[in-house]
Design a protein around this motif. Structure first.
Motif, PDB file in Angstrom:
ATOM      1  N   LEU A 176      -5.145  11.139-142.812  1.00  0.00           N
ATOM      2  CA  LEU A 176      -3.992  10.464-142.242  1.00  0.00           C
ATOM      3  C   LEU A 176      -2.745  11.184-142.723  1.00  0.00           C
ATOM      4  O   LEU A 176      -2.670  11.579-143.895  1.00  0.00           O
ATOM      5  CB  LEU A 176      -3.959   9.000-142.695  1.00  0.00           C
ATOM      6  CG  LEU A 176      -2.847   8.114-142.151  1.00  0.00           C
ATOM      7  CD1 LEU A 176      -3.067   7.831-140.665  1.00  0.00           C
ATOM      8  CD2 LEU A 176      -2.785   6.796-142.930  1.00  0.00           C
ATOM      9  N   ILE A 177      -1.773  11.356-141.835  1.00  0.00           N
ATOM     10  CA  ILE A 177      -0.516  12.015-142.212  1.00  0.00           C
ATOM     11  C   ILE A 177       0.599  10.984-142.126  1.00  0.00           C
ATOM     12  O   ILE A 177       0.890  10.445-141.052  1.00  0.00           O
ATOM     13  CB  ILE A 177      -0.200  13.220-141.305  1.00  0.00           C
ATOM     14  CG1 ILE A 177      -1.327  14.256-141.378  1.00  0.00           C
ATOM     15  CG2 ILE A 177       1.112  13.866-141.734  1.00  0.00           C
ATOM     16  CD1 ILE A 177      -2.347  14.133-140.287  1.00  0.00           C
ATOM     17  N   ALA A 220       5.140  11.918-130.420  1.00  0.00           N
ATOM     18  CA  ALA A 220       4.893  12.977-129.440  1.00  0.00           C
ATOM     19  C   ALA A 220       4.091  14.116-130.060  1.00  0.00           C
ATOM     20  O   ALA A 220       3.142  14.638-129.447  1.00  0.00           O
ATOM     21  CB  ALA A 220       6.228  13.499-128.895  1.00  0.00           C
ATOM     22  N   ALA A 221       4.456  14.512-131.269  1.00  0.00           N
ATOM     23  CA  ALA A 221       3.746  15.606-131.934  1.00  0.00           C
ATOM     24  C   ALA A 221       2.310  15.211-132.261  1.00  0.00           C
ATOM     25  O   ALA A 221       1.378  16.013-132.106  1.00  0.00           O
ATOM     26  CB  ALA A 221       4.493  16.013-133.204  1.00  0.00           C
ATOM     27  N   ALA A 225      -1.112  17.042-130.993  1.00  0.00           N
ATOM     28  CA  ALA A 225      -2.036  17.628-131.970  1.00  0.00           C
ATOM     29  C   ALA A 225      -3.319  16.818-132.124  1.00  0.00           C
ATOM     30  O   ALA A 225      -4.257  17.274-132.782  1.00  0.00           O
ATOM     31  CB  ALA A 225      -1.343  17.740-133.325  1.00  0.00           C
ATOM     32  N   GLU A 226      -3.359  15.614-131.538  1.00  0.00           N
ATOM     33  CA  GLU A 226      -4.511  14.718-131.673  1.00  0.00           C
ATOM     34  C   GLU A 226      -4.810  14.437-133.147  1.00  0.00           C
ATOM     35  O   GLU A 226      -5.944  14.558-133.611  1.00  0.00           O
ATOM     36  CB  GLU A 226      -5.737  15.280-130.950  1.00  0.00           C
ATOM     37  CG  GLU A 226      -5.529  15.430-129.451  1.00  0.00           C
ATOM     38  CD  GLU A 226      -6.767  15.925-128.740  1.00  0.00           C
ATOM     39  OE1 GLU A 226      -7.662  16.481-129.405  1.00  0.00           O
ATOM     40  OE2 GLU A 226      -6.842  15.738-127.511  1.00  0.00           O
ATOM     41  N   ASP A 251      -2.654   7.958-132.124  1.00  0.00           N
ATOM     42  CA  ASP A 251      -3.349   7.124-133.109  1.00  0.00           C
ATOM     43  C   ASP A 251      -2.387   6.946-134.275  1.00  0.00           C
ATOM     44  O   ASP A 251      -2.311   7.794-135.169  1.00  0.00           O
ATOM     45  CB  ASP A 251      -4.641   7.821-133.556  1.00  0.00           C
ATOM     46  CG  ASP A 251      -5.478   6.963-134.491  1.00  0.00           C
ATOM     47  OD1 ASP A 251      -4.949   5.979-135.033  1.00  0.00           O
ATOM     48  OD2 ASP A 251      -6.664   7.298-134.695  1.00  0.00           O
ATOM     49  N   ALA A 252      -1.622   5.864-134.262  1.00  0.00           N
ATOM     50  CA  ALA A 252      -0.508   5.715-135.198  1.00  0.00           C
ATOM     51  C   ALA A 252      -0.401   4.286-135.695  1.00  0.00           C
ATOM     52  O   ALA A 252      -0.779   3.330-135.012  1.00  0.00           O
ATOM     53  CB  ALA A 252       0.810   6.125-134.535  1.00  0.00           C
TER      54      ALA A 252
END
Length: 444
Positions: A176-177, A220-221, A225-226, A251-252
């Motif tokens: 996760l980022i 959007a990014a 990048a999925e 997925d956020a």
């Protein structure tokens, strides 16, 4: 026979309430036992009339070690967490040095061993050297953190292109980022327009527009990048609007903090430096919008951004309000602040568990063992007595910051016991026993 049996209470999970007794063996929940069902244990705890909650998971905390231990360290920070019912702390990487390499992450893991009162998961920062990512992934940190404004150049991803390139490095990775939404161009531009150093200048440098822009770019990014992302604390109506309209793109998930749900910019007049943090506090209208989003289920996680500073640092004179060290303590008061929202009727106890236990555990790769009371999970359990009240006081705070912005607030419940993996670590507001916390990593 169980090692421990907690009986007579009502279990609170994110899904609701359930009358069950809890059998514990080997540090895990062995079974949920129906009331009246025969069960035996070496130790039986009578919790009649109480609620049993899973230990809270704070997804955003700064324990300040290494390098900044005059502010906090692993021992003092996790002591505060234990007293507040936070049994899992996810520690941010912005120490000294920032946790940016596999070697630094391994060193930090080793540094914490044997010195923590609760379980700690470590987060690492994305630097401009993207070649460092594969070796960091091998160590399974609970997340990576990517910054888009207001950080040193080595860790700054100021443009949409830079954010997208960084996220592409994680395509296909099980991680996760976390992204702190901001806009460096607005920060720089506003500073050039108003260099007065006032509170108003600080607010103008980090306006709702910057938050909304950061959210939109992150989503959007991540879509391109999925990758899986978590948007760090939002606190403005415009940010909430951007999130609600665009969140389906990727997925956020998103978080806010207790302080953003209670305080407004007007409170700078009374608490000043003690409330200085980023993002700045907003208008009452923004707080109302954020509360409405929380009540409607648009906010996934409430975390503290526990960021203590030495009292002398907060009290020192500064040329500009923006120069005051940003952040405030929160680990010890997360549960009580959320209970205040329950008292006000904004949320219910299962919502508290969803926001502060189940969702952060699942989102940060700990969902098989943390965040719920269920067979097979770690026996991280809070005993909460709704028949008693509790008052938050500066004098009770064990963080090295020595204060809380919630001083004097009273809630209609009292935390009487905290269990970590089946072992009672807090009893009647006092830490008991040795440091038994573990460093935990993301589930594979």
């Amino acid at each position: 026979m169980f090692e421990t049996l907690i009986r007579g209470a009502t279990i609170v999970n994110a899904e609701g309430f359930e009358r069950r007794d809890i059998g514990i063996t080997g540090g895990r929940i062995a079974a949920l036992v129906a009331p009246g069902e025969t069960a035996s244990a070496r130790t039986v705890i009578d919790a009649a009339g109480a609620y049993l909650l899973p230990g809270l998971v704070d997804a955003h905390a700064h324990l300040r070690e290494p390098g900044l231990t005059h502010k906090e360290d692993f021992s003092s920070g996790t002591h505060a967490a234990a007293l507040g019912g936070v049994t899992t702390v996810l520690d941010m990487p912005t120490d000294e040095p920032w946790t940016a390499t596999a070697e630094q992450l391994a060193d930090k893991m080793a540094m914490a061993e044997g010195r923590i009162h609760v379980d700690v998961g470590l987060q690492t920062v994305v630097s401009r050297d993207l070649s460092l990512i594969p070796r960091l992934l091998d160590l399974a940190p609970v997340s990576f953190e990517l910054f888009t404004a207001d950080v040193p150049d080595d860790f700054l991803f100021a443009t949409l292109d830079a954010v997208a390139e960084a996220l592409k490095a994680f395509t296909g990775a099980e991680t996760l980022i976390g992204i702190s939404p901001g806009d460096q161009s607005i920060l720089v531009g506003s500073t050039m327009r108003d260099g007065s150093g006032s509170i108003a200048a600080f607010q103008a440098s980090r306006p709702p527009l910057a938050e909304a822009s950061g959210i939109a770019r992150a989503l959007a990014a991540a879509c391109m990048a999925e990758t899986r992302i978590h948007v760090r604390q939002i606190n403005s109506e415009l940010g909430v609007e951007a999130w609600s309209r665009l969140r389906g793109m990727a997925d956020a998930s998103v978080e806010t903090t207790p302080q953003n749900l209670f305080f407004t910019a007007q409170d700078y007049e009374t608490q000043g430096a003690n409330l200085k943090a980023s993002p700045p506090l907003r208008s009452p209208h923004d707080v109302d919008a954020l509360r409405a989003a929380l009540s409607a289920g648009l906010i996934d996680i409430v975390a503290t951004d526990h960021a203590p500073h030495a009292p002398a640092e907060k009290a020192a004179p500064y040329a500009a309000f923006a120069d005051i060290p940003g952040g405030m303590p929160g680990l010890q008061t997360l549960l009580q602040a959320m209970l205040k929202l329950v008292d006000e009727g904004l949320i219910e106890l299962p919502d508290l568990v969803r926001l502060c236990a189940r969702n952060p555990a699942e989102r940060f790769g700990l969902g098989r063992r943390k965040g719920k009371i269920a067979a097979g999970c770690d026996a991280d359990i809070l005993i909460l007595d709704p028949r008693q009240s509790s008052t938050i006081a500066n004098s009770d705070q064990v963080s090295r910051a020595g204060y809380t912005p919630f001083d004097g607030w009273t809630v209609q419940a009292r935390l009487t016991s905290v269990f970590l993996r089946g072992r009672e670590i807090v009893h009647e507001g006092k830490l008991i026993g040795p440091k038994v916390g573990n460093i935990i990593t993301r589930e594979s």
